[in-house]
Design a protein around this motif. Structure first.
Motif, mmCIF file in Angstrom:
data_model
loop_
_atom_site.group_PDB
_atom_site.id
_atom_site.type_symbol
_atom_site.label_atom_id
_atom_site.label_comp_id
_atom_site.label_asym_id
_atom_site.label_seq_id
_atom_site.Cartn_x
_atom_site.Cartn_y
_atom_site.Cartn_z
ATOM 1 N N LEU A 5 0.820 -1.204 0.000
ATOM 2 C CA LEU A 5 0.000 0.000 0.000
ATOM 3 C C LEU A 5 0.854 1.253 0.000
ATOM 4 O O LEU A 5 1.837 1.358 0.716
ATOM 5 C CB LEU A 5 -0.918 0.048 1.234
ATOM 6 N N ILE A 6 0.491 2.221 -0.836
ATOM 7 C CA ILE A 6 0.959 3.597 -0.753
ATOM 8 C C ILE A 6 -0.297 4.447 -0.854
ATOM 9 O O ILE A 6 -1.115 4.257 -1.767
ATOM 10 C CB ILE A 6 1.942 3.969 -1.880
ATOM 11 N N LEU A 7 -0.484 5.362 0.101
ATOM 12 C CA LEU A 7 -1.721 6.146 0.156
ATOM 13 C C LEU A 7 -2.941 5.233 0.241
ATOM 14 O O LEU A 7 -4.021 5.591 -0.213
ATOM 15 C CB LEU A 7 -1.844 7.062 -1.071
ATOM 16 N N GLY A 8 -2.752 4.042 0.781
ATOM 17 C CA GLY A 8 -3.862 3.109 0.863
ATOM 18 C C GLY A 8 -4.198 2.459 -0.455
ATOM 19 O O GLY A 8 -5.190 1.744 -0.567
ATOM 20 N N ILE A 9 -3.374 2.682 -1.487
ATOM 21 C CA ILE A 9 -3.630 2.135 -2.812
ATOM 22 C C ILE A 9 -2.820 0.844 -2.989
ATOM 23 O O ILE A 9 -1.597 0.856 -2.851
ATOM 24 C CB ILE A 9 -3.233 3.140 -3.910
ATOM 25 N N SER A 169 -0.670 -1.856 -10.773
ATOM 26 C CA SER A 169 0.548 -1.051 -10.721
ATOM 27 C C SER A 169 0.209 0.412 -10.470
ATOM 28 O O SER A 169 -0.880 0.879 -10.773
ATOM 29 C CB SER A 169 1.325 -1.182 -12.038
ATOM 30 N N LEU A 170 1.171 1.118 -9.918
ATOM 31 C CA LEU A 170 0.995 2.523 -9.561
ATOM 32 C C LEU A 170 1.973 3.372 -10.358
ATOM 33 O O LEU A 170 3.159 3.053 -10.438
ATOM 34 C CB LEU A 170 1.260 2.696 -8.060
ATOM 35 N N ALA A 171 1.474 4.448 -10.973
ATOM 36 C CA ALA A 171 2.319 5.395 -11.704
ATOM 37 C C ALA A 171 2.480 6.662 -10.883
ATOM 38 O O ALA A 171 1.548 7.096 -10.198
ATOM 39 C CB ALA A 171 1.698 5.725 -13.060
ATOM 40 N N VAL A 172 3.663 7.275 -10.971
ATOM 41 C CA VAL A 172 3.922 8.550 -10.306
ATOM 42 C C VAL A 172 4.327 9.534 -11.401
ATOM 43 O O VAL A 172 5.335 9.333 -12.080
ATOM 44 C CB VAL A 172 5.031 8.425 -9.244
ATOM 45 N N GLU A 173 3.546 10.582 -11.579
ATOM 46 C CA GLU A 173 3.679 11.482 -12.730
ATOM 47 C C GLU A 173 3.546 12.948 -12.336
ATOM 48 O O GLU A 173 2.889 13.279 -11.349
ATOM 49 C CB GLU A 173 2.590 11.175 -13.766
ATOM 50 N N ASP A 174 4.153 13.829 -13.154
ATOM 51 C CA ASP A 174 4.008 15.267 -12.904
ATOM 52 C C ASP A 174 3.359 16.004 -14.065
ATOM 53 O O ASP A 174 3.098 17.203 -13.955
ATOM 54 C CB ASP A 174 5.378 15.897 -12.626
ATOM 55 N N VAL A 189 -2.781 6.309 -10.631
ATOM 56 C CA VAL A 189 -1.831 7.413 -10.759
ATOM 57 C C VAL A 189 -1.818 8.303 -9.518
ATOM 58 O O VAL A 189 -2.873 8.692 -9.009
ATOM 59 C CB VAL A 189 -2.160 8.285 -11.985
ATOM 60 N N ILE A 190 -0.610 8.610 -9.058
ATOM 61 C CA ILE A 190 -0.384 9.677 -8.089
ATOM 62 C C ILE A 190 0.289 10.813 -8.844
ATOM 63 O O ILE A 190 1.290 10.604 -9.533
ATOM 64 C CB ILE A 190 0.520 9.212 -6.936
ATOM 65 N N GLY A 191 -0.259 12.021 -8.736
ATOM 66 C CA GLY A 191 0.339 13.187 -9.366
ATOM 67 C C GLY A 191 1.220 13.929 -8.388
ATOM 68 O O GLY A 191 0.949 13.959 -7.180
ATOM 69 N N VAL A 206 -7.132 10.709 -11.145
ATOM 70 C CA VAL A 206 -5.885 10.661 -10.377
ATOM 71 C C VAL A 206 -6.225 10.407 -8.914
ATOM 72 O O VAL A 206 -7.083 11.084 -8.344
ATOM 73 C CB VAL A 206 -5.096 11.972 -10.539
ATOM 74 N N GLU A 207 -5.571 9.421 -8.309
ATOM 75 C CA GLU A 207 -5.889 9.037 -6.939
ATOM 76 C C GLU A 207 -5.631 10.169 -5.951
ATOM 77 O O GLU A 207 -6.426 10.416 -5.047
ATOM 78 C CB GLU A 207 -5.063 7.814 -6.531
ATOM 79 N N MET A 208 -4.494 10.834 -6.113
ATOM 80 C CA MET A 208 -4.142 11.954 -5.242
ATOM 81 C C MET A 208 -3.048 12.768 -5.905
ATOM 82 O O MET A 208 -2.263 12.237 -6.697
ATOM 83 C CB MET A 208 -3.665 11.451 -3.871
ATOM 84 N N TRP A 209 -3.018 14.065 -5.594
ATOM 85 C CA TRP A 209 -1.946 14.940 -6.083
ATOM 86 C C TRP A 209 -1.215 15.495 -4.871
ATOM 87 O O TRP A 209 -1.834 16.060 -3.973
ATOM 88 C CB TRP A 209 -2.519 16.081 -6.915
#
Length: 248
Positions: A5-9, A169-174, A189-191, A206-209
């Motif tokens: 889990l990251i951010l509960g995801i 899978s989890l993506a981390v993007e800007d 996706v986490i922004g 987007v799950e969270m920014w």
């Protein structure tokens, strides 16, 4: 592969963008574009950086050549753009705040990969200089049959090479270009960035920014450790099998 889990995801792999997400290079792209356009007597408008953020360098070079009234020089402008960027990033390769710690923590939980629109040599040079390259099992860039973002290929391929289903899978993007790529591939996706874009299609998914990768919310699960959103089933993710441009 078991989910963490990251951010509960829940996730089985984490795929990072590089420029602007792990490495503080956006100002290098801005300066490289400015130098190339200035040599041709062009000053980009105030919205140019926002328009080109996350854009594949070849598309950016084509746009710049058109701005100069010389569309036939797109390849030449693109090569000059990359040359200027390489000089800047080699001289000043800096990670974004919190990137090193977050990558180290994520690497303890699951396989990591990078999905970038930059040339491979630039991505690997940046990550190596930051002492991060060894954490990533794969670096995926547009080459061969892999199309650039916003196509789903970079993220779908990165997840598969990590042995994970994109939907797990989890993506981390800007950038929204990268967000669209990851969402199209079926990743969550986490922004990350100063502030989330508003009124842009896809942001609602987007799950969270978070402003920075050292945001405390990224370093601990929510109260009780329970997922705040249900796991995405594999059948809910877009079907990328056999899609043109996606390696099998």
């Amino acid at each position: 592969m078991a989910s963490k889990l990251i951010l509960g995801i829940p996730f089985s792999a984490v795929v990072f963008d590089c420029d602007g997400t792990l490495m503080d290079t956006e100002h290098h792209w801005i300066e490289a574009r400015r130098v190339v356009l200035a040599d041709r007597g062009i000053t980009p408008g105030s919205d140019f950086s926002a328009r080109t953020k996350g854009m594949h360098y070849s598309e950016c070079g084509r746009l710049m050549a058109e701005m100069c009234g010389r569309p036939e020089k797109a390849a030449e402008v693109t090569e000059r753009l990359l040359d200027e960027f390489r000089k800047l990033v080699v001289a000043d390769a800096v990670t974004v705040p919190g990137a090193v710690k977050f990558v180290e923590l994520a690497a303890e939980l699951a396989p990591l990969a990078v999905a970038s629109n930059c040339p491979r040599d630039i991505v690997e040079t940046c990550l190596e200089s930051a002492g991060l390259l060894h954490h990533f099992s794969r670096v995926v860039v547009p080459e061969g049959r892999i199309r650039p973002k916003p196509h789903p290929d970079p993220y779908a391929t990165a997840a598969r090479l990590c042995g994970a289903d994109p939907g797990a899978s989890l993506a981390v993007e800007d950038s929204m270009c990268g967000v669209h790529s990851a969402l199209a591939a079926g990743l969550r996706v986490i922004g990350v960035g100063p502030e989330p874009p508003t009124g842009v299609e896809g942001m609602e998914k987007v799950e969270m920014w978070v402003e920075r990768l050292d945001d405390p919310a990224l370093l601990a699960p929510p109260s009780g450790g329970a997922a705040v959103v249900p796991p995405r089933r594999a059948e809910d993710a877009p079907d990328t099998a056999g899609r043109p441009g996606l390696p099998s």
